[in-house]
Design an enzyme around this catalytic site. Structure first.
Site, PDB file in Angstrom:
ATOM      1  N   LYS B  80       0.844  -1.207   0.000  1.00  0.00           N
ATOM      2  CA  LYS B  80       0.000   0.000   0.000  1.00  0.00           C
ATOM      3  C   LYS B  80       0.873   1.248   0.000  1.00  0.00           C
ATOM      4  CE  LYS B  80      -3.974   1.887   2.633  1.00  0.00           C
ATOM      5  NZ  LYS B  80      -4.844   1.669   3.806  1.00  0.00           N
ATOM      6  N   SER B 155      -9.790   2.136   3.015  1.00  0.00           N
ATOM      7  CA  SER B 155      -8.935   2.898   2.125  1.00  0.00           C
ATOM      8  C   SER B 155      -7.963   2.027   1.329  1.00  0.00           C
ATOM      9  CB  SER B 155      -8.111   3.892   2.945  1.00  0.00           C
ATOM     10  OG  SER B 155      -7.202   3.197   3.811  1.00  0.00           O
ATOM     11  N   SER B 179      -9.697  -0.529   7.208  1.00  0.00           N
ATOM     12  CA  SER B 179      -9.212  -0.374   5.832  1.00  0.00           C
ATOM     13  C   SER B 179      -8.497  -1.589   5.254  1.00  0.00           C
ATOM     14  CB  SER B 179      -8.290   0.842   5.733  1.00  0.00           C
ATOM     15  OG  SER B 179      -9.034   2.015   5.923  1.00  0.00           O
TER      16      SER B 179
END
Lengths: 98, 505
Positions: B80, B155, B179
């Site tokens: 990420k 997210s 997330s």
């Protein structure tokens, strides 16, 4: 208590150093008023005798021996700097001469 | 010839270790897959083909030299974009960090590299991890591999979508309010949030420091355990890192035995008010655990009702502080205000933060600044911290009655892109089941438990365990996964219609 006016949003945005256009302010003020109305419901829980919990772990200061260890070189630290001069970060002047 | 993009990480690792294939071949297969489908999915912000192949070659050379390597050696992974990677652009999905190339690695990245895991690239995310849909990325949304018109969750939608679209066998996510788990639920993948402090946060660009936790995004429970074991453990660089060994997660995932275990169904988050198909799948999954020897008890966590409100005070408050450093002076972008000849530092800061931050970030920074301001602190932030104490106490009481707690992960399946973009409150409600774990610091996992009747989209089953007892997630998760795979006859991702017929499938 939950009503949040457009002027208050403008004031808080100034405190947060975020410049907002009038259109952004109109949109955000309406949304934030709704959000603040929702989050204010935390006040419905009677918790006078409840200690606040700021963190899930019992935090303690962590110290380590004061000894030289490998770290970034000056070149590596400056690699992503927008401007550098003589091995230092170069930044625009923000104060007057006076 | 085996298509290793369809294999689990454990299978890939075994194939590389046995000489059946090489890390270079597997890594190249995933890079080819990315080239084939990522224009439609947009899971990646940056792909590092050269770096990944160089790391793969090093692993192959080490195996050829007879070296003993770790259990995931040679298996490629996506990371990420909120996790800093030396030499590889890291933006946290924000324009304010566009083009930033970190000079150091996050600790978890150091551990991935040491384990011989090639890094394929950086995955898309909501800006600074603020959002539940990955529509708030400054670089455009990620699309759900099940239906490209729908959100992949947020997210960490990029990490979950990369795993669901077979672009990466594994990915790293971060979970501040769900997330990792919520994107896992809507993409049909497995996502784990370890106990707070179980994985080092050194090198994670902070959103809310008392809530953020990195963890695995995978397609199987065992893969999640293997990755958890690689990235977990104490780190002297992080003062919030737990100084204890990683819980025995791999052994638990392998054992997969729930006989005699007490499963607590949380009365307040047991599916009432959730999409009917999700509620039905949740009940069926609980029954599968009962069939495997578990006992079900109902537990009550009354303070969870205020968890969402407390979270949306605590997170913006911490975020407003953490993001103050992006001020045009110390980090990131610098923009001069228009029409001002000699702008003050404050004017430059305000103009830069307006230009560099997206709507959701501005909303939360302003909300946090408001909640922390004089006259409101006690009523908002102080009261939210007390709610946090009550939630932690609810968990303590519940774990006295049950070994693990279970809920549906998200109230709905993936919604359409744009559907909730102008309604932040509706967006925030997606996190209602995942947030309590972050407030209390306990570990949680989401695994796919079927396709909802009404739309044929994936649903997630959430398991929560006491702090530092992460192995229980894996034991229960693996048992449920085995029961579900037996029902389905294969992995649920094989049923994803948007992936079928795409080039390279």
């Amino acid at each position: 208590m939950s009503a949040l006016s457009r002027d208050e949003v403008a004031h808080v945005a100034m405190l947060a150093r975020i410049q907002l256009s009038d259109a952004e302010l109109d949109k955000l003020a309406a949304q934030l008023d709704q959000i603040v109305g929702f989050v204010a419901t935390v006040g419905e829980i009677a918790a006078d005798d409840i200690p606040p919990m700021s963190h899930p772990l019992p935090l303690v200061n962590v110290t380590r021996a004061d000894e030289v260890r490998p770290s970034l070189t000056a070149d590596a630290a400056l690699a992503a700097a927008p401007h550098a001069q003589a091995g230092r970060f170069a930044v625009p002047r923000i104060l007057d001469e006076e | 010839m085996t298509d290793y993009t369809r294999s689990t990480a454990a299978e890939i690792a075994a194939a590389i270790a046995s000489g059946e294939t090489t890390s270079v071949a597997v890594t190249q297969a995933h890079l080819d897959r990315i080239a084939s489908v990522d224009s439609a999915v947009h899971a990646f912000l940056e792909v590092d083909a050269e770096g990944a192949l160089a790391a793969a070659r090093a692993v192959d050379d080490a195996f050829a030299a007879g070296q003993s390597l770790g259990p995931l050696a040679g298996v490629p992974i996506a990371v990420k974009d909120v996790v800093v990677t030396k030499g590889l652009t890291t933006t946290a999905g924000s324009k304010i960090l566009q083009g930033w190339v970190p000079p150091y690695d996050a600790t978890l990245v150091t551990r991935l590299r040491a384990a011989g895991m090639p890094i394929l690239g950086k995955t898309n995310m909501d800006e600074f991890a603020m959002g539940s849909s990955t529509e708030h990325s400054a670089y455009g949304p990620t699309h759900n591999p099940w239906d490209l018109e729908r959100i992949p969750g947020g997210s960490g939608g990029g990490s979950s979508a990369a795993v669901a679209a077979f672009e990466a066998p594994l990915a790293i996510g971060t979970d501040t309010g769900g997330s990792i788990r919520q994107p896992a639920a809507v993409t049909g993948t497995v996502g784990t949030k370890p106990t707070y402090g179980g994985v080092s946060r050194y090198g994670l660009i902070a959103l809310a420091s008392s809530l953020d936790q990195a963890g695995p995004c995978t397609r199987s429970v065992l893969d999640a355990a293997l990755l958890h074991a690689v990235i977990g453990g104490h780190d002297v660089m992080d003062s919030t890192s737990i100084d204890a060994p990683v819980p025995p997660v791999v052994e638990a995932a392998t054992r997969a035995d729930v006989s005699g275990m007490k499963i607590g169904v949380i009365k307040e988050i047991s599916g009432e008010g959730f999409q009917p198909g999700i509620k039905k799948l949740f009940d069926q999954s609980v029954q599968l655990l009962v069939d495997r020897g578990a006992e079900v008890v109902e537990v009550s966590c009354p303070s969870f009702e205020k968890g969402l409100a407390a979270y949306y005070l605590i997170l913006p408050s911490e975020a407003s502080s953490n993001l103050a450093k992006f001020d045009a002076m110390r980090y990131g972008l610098r923009v001069g205000p228009e029409g001002v000849d000699s702008p003050s530092a404050e004017q430059v800061m305000a103009a830069t933060r307006d230009a560099g931050f997206g709507d959701e970030v501005k909303r939360r920074i302003i909300l946090g600044t408001y909640a922390l301001s004089a006259g409101y602190y006690d009523a908002y932030y102080g009261q939210a911290q007390k709610v946090r104490t009550l939630i932690a106490r609810d968990f303590e009481r519940a774990f006295e009655q049950a070994d693990v707690l279970v809920t549906p992960t998200a109230p709905t399946t993936a919604f359409k892109l744009g559907e909730k973009l102008d309604d932040p409150m509706a967006m925030y409600l997606n996190d209602v089941a995942t947030i309590p774990a972050n407030l209390a610091g306990v570990p949680g996992m989401s695994l796919p438990n079927g396709l909802a009747d009404e739309d044929g989209l994936p649903s997630g089953f959430q398991i929560l365990a006491p702090a530092a007892k992460d192995e229980r997630l894996y034991e229960v998760g693996a048992a449920l996964e085995a029961a579900l795979l037996a029902q389905w006859g294969g992995p649920i991702l094989d049923k994803a219609p948007a992936l079928a017929g795409k080039a390279g499938m």
